[in-house]
Design an enzyme around this catalytic site. Sequence first.
Site, PDB file in Angstrom:
ATOM      1  N   ASN A 196      81.225   1.969 -77.343  1.00 45.40           N
ATOM      2  CA  ASN A 196      82.234   2.655 -76.549  1.00 45.40           C
ATOM      3  C   ASN A 196      83.212   1.718 -75.849  1.00 45.40           C
ATOM      4  O   ASN A 196      84.269   2.150 -75.393  1.00 45.40           O
ATOM      5  CB  ASN A 196      81.561   3.573 -75.515  1.00 45.40           C
ATOM      6  CG  ASN A 196      80.504   2.854 -74.717  1.00 45.40           C
ATOM      7  OD1 ASN A 196      79.656   2.166 -75.270  1.00 45.40           O
ATOM      8  ND2 ASN A 196      80.543   2.992 -73.417  1.00 45.40           N
ATOM      9  N   GLN A 202      80.749   8.066 -80.102  1.00 50.11           N
ATOM     10  CA  GLN A 202      82.102   7.526 -80.325  1.00 50.11           C
ATOM     11  C   GLN A 202      82.492   7.487 -81.804  1.00 50.11           C
ATOM     12  O   GLN A 202      83.587   7.048 -82.151  1.00 50.11           O
ATOM     13  CB  GLN A 202      82.225   6.115 -79.722  1.00 50.11           C
ATOM     14  CG  GLN A 202      82.053   6.066 -78.199  1.00 50.11           C
ATOM     15  CD  GLN A 202      83.221   6.697 -77.432  1.00 50.11           C
ATOM     16  OE1 GLN A 202      84.271   7.033 -78.003  1.00 50.11           O
ATOM     17  NE2 GLN A 202      83.059   6.866 -76.124  1.00 50.11           N
ATOM     18  N   CYS A 255      81.367   5.432 -67.352  1.00 51.08           N
ATOM     19  CA  CYS A 255      80.157   5.696 -66.557  1.00 51.08           C
ATOM     20  C   CYS A 255      79.785   4.515 -65.674  1.00 51.08           C
ATOM     21  O   CYS A 255      78.983   4.643 -64.756  1.00 51.08           O
ATOM     22  CB  CYS A 255      78.989   6.048 -67.466  1.00 51.08           C
ATOM     23  SG  CYS A 255      79.224   7.636 -68.232  1.00 51.08           S
ATOM     24  N   HIS A 305      83.064  16.753 -75.474  1.00 49.25           N
ATOM     25  CA  HIS A 305      84.290  16.383 -74.744  1.00 49.25           C
ATOM     26  C   HIS A 305      84.978  15.129 -75.278  1.00 49.25           C
ATOM     27  O   HIS A 305      86.065  14.774 -74.845  1.00 49.25           O
ATOM     28  CB  HIS A 305      84.027  16.294 -73.230  1.00 49.25           C
ATOM     29  CG  HIS A 305      83.318  15.059 -72.765  1.00 49.25           C
ATOM     30  ND1 HIS A 305      83.981  13.962 -72.287  1.00 49.25           N
ATOM     31  CD2 HIS A 305      82.000  14.757 -72.675  1.00 49.25           C
ATOM     32  CE1 HIS A 305      83.109  13.029 -71.913  1.00 49.25           C
ATOM     33  NE2 HIS A 305      81.894  13.499 -72.154  1.00 49.25           N
TER      34      HIS A 305
HETATM   35  C1  LIG Z   1      78.363   5.905 -76.719  1.00 54.90           C
HETATM   36  C2  LIG Z   1      78.217   6.938 -75.651  1.00 54.90           C
HETATM   37  N1  LIG Z   1      77.043   7.552 -75.483  1.00 54.90           N
HETATM   38  C3  LIG Z   1      76.857   8.493 -74.549  1.00 54.90           C
HETATM   39  C4  LIG Z   1      77.888   8.868 -73.705  1.00 54.90           C
HETATM   40  C5  LIG Z   1      77.635   9.921 -72.666  1.00 54.90           C
HETATM   41  O1  LIG Z   1      78.384  11.075 -72.937  1.00 54.90           O
HETATM   42  P1  LIG Z   1      78.412  12.310 -71.946  1.00 54.90           P
HETATM   43  O2  LIG Z   1      79.586  12.090 -71.059  1.00 54.90           O
HETATM   44  O3  LIG Z   1      78.590  13.526 -72.801  1.00 54.90           O
HETATM   45  O4  LIG Z   1      77.133  12.319 -71.201  1.00 54.90           O
HETATM   46  C6  LIG Z   1      79.133   8.249 -73.832  1.00 54.90           C
HETATM   47  C7  LIG Z   1      80.232   8.587 -72.915  1.00 54.90           C
HETATM   48  O5  LIG Z   1      81.147   7.839 -72.710  1.00 54.90           O
HETATM   49  C8  LIG Z   1      79.305   7.268 -74.835  1.00 54.90           C
HETATM   50  O6  LIG Z   1      80.477   6.653 -75.019  1.00 54.90           O
END
Ligand SMILES: Cc1ncc(COP(=O)(O)O)c(C=O)c1O
Length: 376
Positions: free
Chosen positions: A150, A179, A321, A199
Site C-alpha cells: 500500500n 490494493q 492508518c 472503499h
Molecule cells: C493493504 C491493505 N490492507 C488492509 C487495509 C485496511 O483496509 P480497511 O480500511 O478496509 O480496514 C488497507 C487500507 O489501507 C490496505 O491498504
Amino acid sequence: MIYLDYASTTPIRKEVRETYQMLLENYYGNSDSLHDVGRATAKLMEQSRAAIAQLFHVQKDEILFTSCASESNNYAMKGFAWKNAHRGKHIISTCVEHSSIHNALEQLKETFGFEVTYLPVYADGTIHLEDLKKALRKDTILVSMMLVNNETGAINPIKECAAYVHAYSRAVFHMDGVQGLGKIPISLHDVDMATFSAHKIYGLKGSAILYKKRNIELLPLLSGGQQEQGLRAGTSNAPTNIVFAKTLRLALEEQEKAYQYVQELNIYLRREIENMEDMIINSPADASCFILNFSDLKIGSEVMLNALNAKGFCVSAQSTCSSKSKAISHVLLAMGLGEVRATHAIRVSLSHMTTKDEVEKFIKALKEIHHDYRTK
Ligand SMILES: Cc1ncc(COP(=O)(O)O)c(C=O)c1O
C-alpha cells in the site's frame, strides 16, 4: 482540491450510491427475520454473495461479509490461529504488511504464545521465495502476504509463494489483496483466504469481504447469532453487503481500461519526478501503476504534505492508518532505502478519474515547493 490519494480511499461510484440509496429505502428488513420483508432482504444479500463468488470463480459459501479489510485480516490471522493452534503455533508473514495484519500477529505473539517469522523485503519491495522456503517449518500453520504494497505498489510473487507453501507444508496461505483488487488480475485459486475492501474500489466504507476456502475453520471473533456461518454475530449490514456485488462487478469490468490509462499517467509522472533535482523514486519500476512513492531529499514528508495541501493537493506520506503516528515508513526502511528517504516519502495514488491536467498541475506545484524551499 485535487485528490491523488486513491490508495487511501476512493469516492463512491454514482451507480453504487444510487443502488445503495434504493436498498436503504426498500430493503430495511432484518435478513434473519422469517417474514417477507426480512426474506426479501436475505434473498438479495445471498444473490450478492453468489454474484461475488461468481466474479471470483469460487463457491458462494466461501465469501464472508465483514465491515472492513482490517476486520477480514483479523479473522484470517486470529480466527485461524486460535482455531488451529493444536496443529502448530508458527506463522509466517512479511515485514511490510498493513497494520491490521502486523498488529494482529503481534497480539498472537505477545499474548497467545505464537511465534511469527517476518520475511524481509529487498530493494524491489518484494519478498523472495528463498526466504519463505527457509522460514517454512513443520509447525507453520499460516502464511500471510500482501499482494500489492500500500505504500510503494510493489507486487509480491503470490502464485509462486502459495504454490510452494501448498506443495511443501500443511500451512494455509492468506493474501491481503486490498490494493490489488480492481487493478491487477487476481486468482483466488492460488490462495486459501483473501481480504478485499469496497472503499478502495469506489464502494462503501464499512464494507469488505473475507474469502475463505470451505475446508478452513476459523474461531468466531464475535459470538452471538448465526450470521455469516456463525463466525460474525450481529444483524447483517444487508444493503452494504448487497451493493458490494455491483461495486465489484463495475471495478472488474473497467479494470483493464483503467490499468492502461493509469499506466500512462504513472509513466509521465515518474519521468517528471525523476528529472527533478533531489528527487528520488521509491516505488520499484514494476510496481502497481496506481501507486507512486517518491522522496524529496531536501523536504521532509510532513512539510511537503502540508505544502501540497496548501496548494490544493491530497496525497499521503505513508499508510493512512499510520498517518497520525510519527513513526517513519517501516516499508521504505525494510527496503533498505535509509532514514532520509523513509522520512521524506510521499505517496501519490492514481485512478481512472485522475486527469493528465491534474498530474501536470501536481508536477508544477511540486516544482514550486521545491524551488521555494531551496531559495528560503
Ligand atoms: C493493504 C491493505 N490492507 C488492509 C487495509 C485496511 O483496509 P480497511 O480500511 O478496509 O480496514 C488497507 C487500507 O489501507 C490496505 O491498504
